[in-house]
Write a protein that holds these residues in place. Structure first.
Motif, PDB file in Angstrom:
ATOM      1  N   VAL A  39       1.164  -1.502  -0.590  1.00 10.04           N
ATOM      2  CA  VAL A  39      -0.136   0.261  -0.314  1.00 10.04           C
ATOM      3  C   VAL A  39       0.767   1.676  -0.094  1.00 10.04           C
ATOM      4  CG1 VAL A  39      -1.524   2.025   1.708  1.00 10.04           C
ATOM      5  CG2 VAL A  39      -1.761  -0.834   0.556  1.00 10.04           C
ATOM      6  N   GLY A  40       1.726   1.141   0.956  1.00 10.01           N
ATOM      7  CA  GLY A  40       2.837   2.528   0.563  1.00 10.01           C
ATOM      8  C   GLY A  40       3.310   2.157  -0.737  1.00 10.01           C
ATOM      9  N   GLY A  41       4.238   1.721  -1.248  1.00  7.68           N
ATOM     10  CA  GLY A  41       4.127   1.529  -2.421  1.00  7.68           C
ATOM     11  C   GLY A  41       3.646   2.314  -3.836  1.00  7.68           C
ATOM     12  N   TRP A  42       2.349   2.224  -3.939  1.00  8.23           N
ATOM     13  CA  TRP A  42       1.678   2.490  -4.620  1.00  8.23           C
ATOM     14  C   TRP A  42       0.742   3.775  -4.043  1.00  8.23           C
ATOM     15  CZ3 TRP A  42      -0.781   1.139  -9.116  1.00  8.23           C
ATOM     16  CH2 TRP A  42      -1.611   1.836  -9.245  1.00  8.23           C
ATOM     17  N   ARG A  43       0.857   3.962  -2.972  1.00  6.53           N
ATOM     18  CA  ARG A  43       0.600   5.176  -3.012  1.00  6.53           C
ATOM     19  C   ARG A  43       1.898   6.676  -2.968  1.00  6.53           C
ATOM     20  NH1 ARG A  43      -3.834   7.519  -1.970  1.00  6.53           N
ATOM     21  NH2 ARG A  43      -3.322   8.734  -0.631  1.00  6.53           N
ATOM     22  N   GLY A  44       3.432   5.582  -3.246  1.00  8.48           N
ATOM     23  CA  GLY A  44       4.017   6.509  -3.198  1.00  8.48           C
ATOM     24  C   GLY A  44       4.125   6.748  -4.808  1.00  8.48           C
ATOM     25  N   TYR A  45       3.742   5.372  -5.784  1.00  5.88           N
ATOM     26  CA  TYR A  45       3.384   6.257  -7.142  1.00  5.88           C
ATOM     27  C   TYR A  45       2.531   6.683  -7.631  1.00  5.88           C
ATOM     28  CZ  TYR A  45       2.795   4.510 -11.900  1.00  5.88           C
ATOM     29  OH  TYR A  45       2.449   4.251 -12.906  1.00  5.88           O
ATOM     30  N   GLU A  46       1.367   6.948  -6.420  1.00  2.81           N
ATOM     31  CA  GLU A  46       0.612   7.545  -7.083  1.00  2.81           C
ATOM     32  C   GLU A  46       0.792   9.080  -7.227  1.00  2.81           C
ATOM     33  OE1 GLU A  46      -2.689   6.169  -4.800  1.00  2.81           O
ATOM     34  OE2 GLU A  46      -4.118   5.401  -6.403  1.00  2.81           O
ATOM     35  N   TYR A  47       1.870   9.578  -6.176  1.00 10.39           N
ATOM     36  CA  TYR A  47       2.232  10.651  -5.732  1.00 10.39           C
ATOM     37  C   TYR A  47       2.861  11.096  -6.960  1.00 10.39           C
ATOM     38  CZ  TYR A  47       5.063  14.404  -3.564  1.00 10.39           C
ATOM     39  OH  TYR A  47       5.447  15.287  -2.839  1.00 10.39           O
ATOM     40  N   LEU A  48       3.790   9.985  -6.716  1.00 10.61           N
ATOM     41  CA  LEU A  48       5.202  10.455  -7.952  1.00 10.61           C
ATOM     42  C   LEU A  48       4.481  11.068 -10.023  1.00 10.61           C
ATOM     43  CD1 LEU A  48       8.391   8.086  -7.078  1.00 10.61           C
ATOM     44  CD2 LEU A  48       7.898  11.262  -6.474  1.00 10.61           C
ATOM     45  N   GLU A  49       3.161   9.997 -10.263  1.00 11.02           N
ATOM     46  CA  GLU A  49       2.627  10.129 -11.271  1.00 11.02           C
ATOM     47  C   GLU A  49       1.584  11.692 -10.757  1.00 11.02           C
ATOM     48  OE1 GLU A  49       2.760   8.937 -14.039  1.00 11.02           O
ATOM     49  OE2 GLU A  49       4.217   7.687 -12.542  1.00 11.02           O
ATOM     50  N   ALA A  50       1.058  12.526 -10.075  1.00 10.21           N
ATOM     51  CA  ALA A  50       0.664  13.112  -9.973  1.00 10.21           C
ATOM     52  C   ALA A  50       1.388  14.081  -9.902  1.00 10.21           C
ATOM     53  CB  ALA A  50      -0.393  13.552  -8.567  1.00 10.21           C
ATOM     54  N   LYS A  51       2.408  14.109  -8.744  1.00  6.38           N
ATOM     55  CA  LYS A  51       3.437  15.192  -9.170  1.00  6.38           C
ATOM     56  C   LYS A  51       4.580  15.513 -10.184  1.00  6.38           C
ATOM     57  CE  LYS A  51       8.121  17.353  -7.105  1.00  6.38           C
ATOM     58  NZ  LYS A  51       8.894  16.303  -6.221  1.00  6.38           N
ATOM     59  N   LYS A  52       4.012  14.630 -11.204  1.00  7.99           N
ATOM     60  CA  LYS A  52       4.827  14.227 -12.802  1.00  7.99           C
ATOM     61  C   LYS A  52       3.566  15.607 -13.799  1.00  7.99           C
ATOM     62  CE  LYS A  52       7.738  10.521 -13.240  1.00  7.99           C
ATOM     63  NZ  LYS A  52       8.088   9.495 -13.134  1.00  7.99           N
TER      64      LYS A  52
END
Length: 91
Positions: A39-52
């Protein structure tokens, strides 16, 4: 009399649960850690995609402003840069 049976049943359930915990405790803990990490990895991925996406949106706005200011050569370079480097939604 039924209180005695209830107490014995409770003790038997407690012993069974203790045996299960002794046998599978490492598996249960490992599964919990994997779930939390996933779950932490998925949320981190979503955060990075939103930032990009936010960065690409800001770059698109800057390029559109350049186009509105009749700086077409600079706007074309900015749009070309977006096409090359931005996420798929802006390409």
């Amino acid at each position: 009399m039924s209180e005695l049976f209830d107490e014995v049943d409770e003790e038997v359930r407690r012993e069974r649960l203790q045996k299960l915990w002794d046998k599978y405790s490492l598996h249960i803990i490992a599964l919990a850690i994997l779930i939390v990490a996933g779950v932490g990895g998925w949320r981190g991925y979503e955060y990075l995609e939103a930032k990009k996406a936010a960065e690409a949106g800001a770059a698109f706005d800057r390029a559109a402003e350049l186009s509105e200011q009749n700086k077409h050569a600079e706007a074309e370079a900015a749009f070309a840069d977006l096409a090359a480097k931005a996420p798929t939604g802006y390409r």
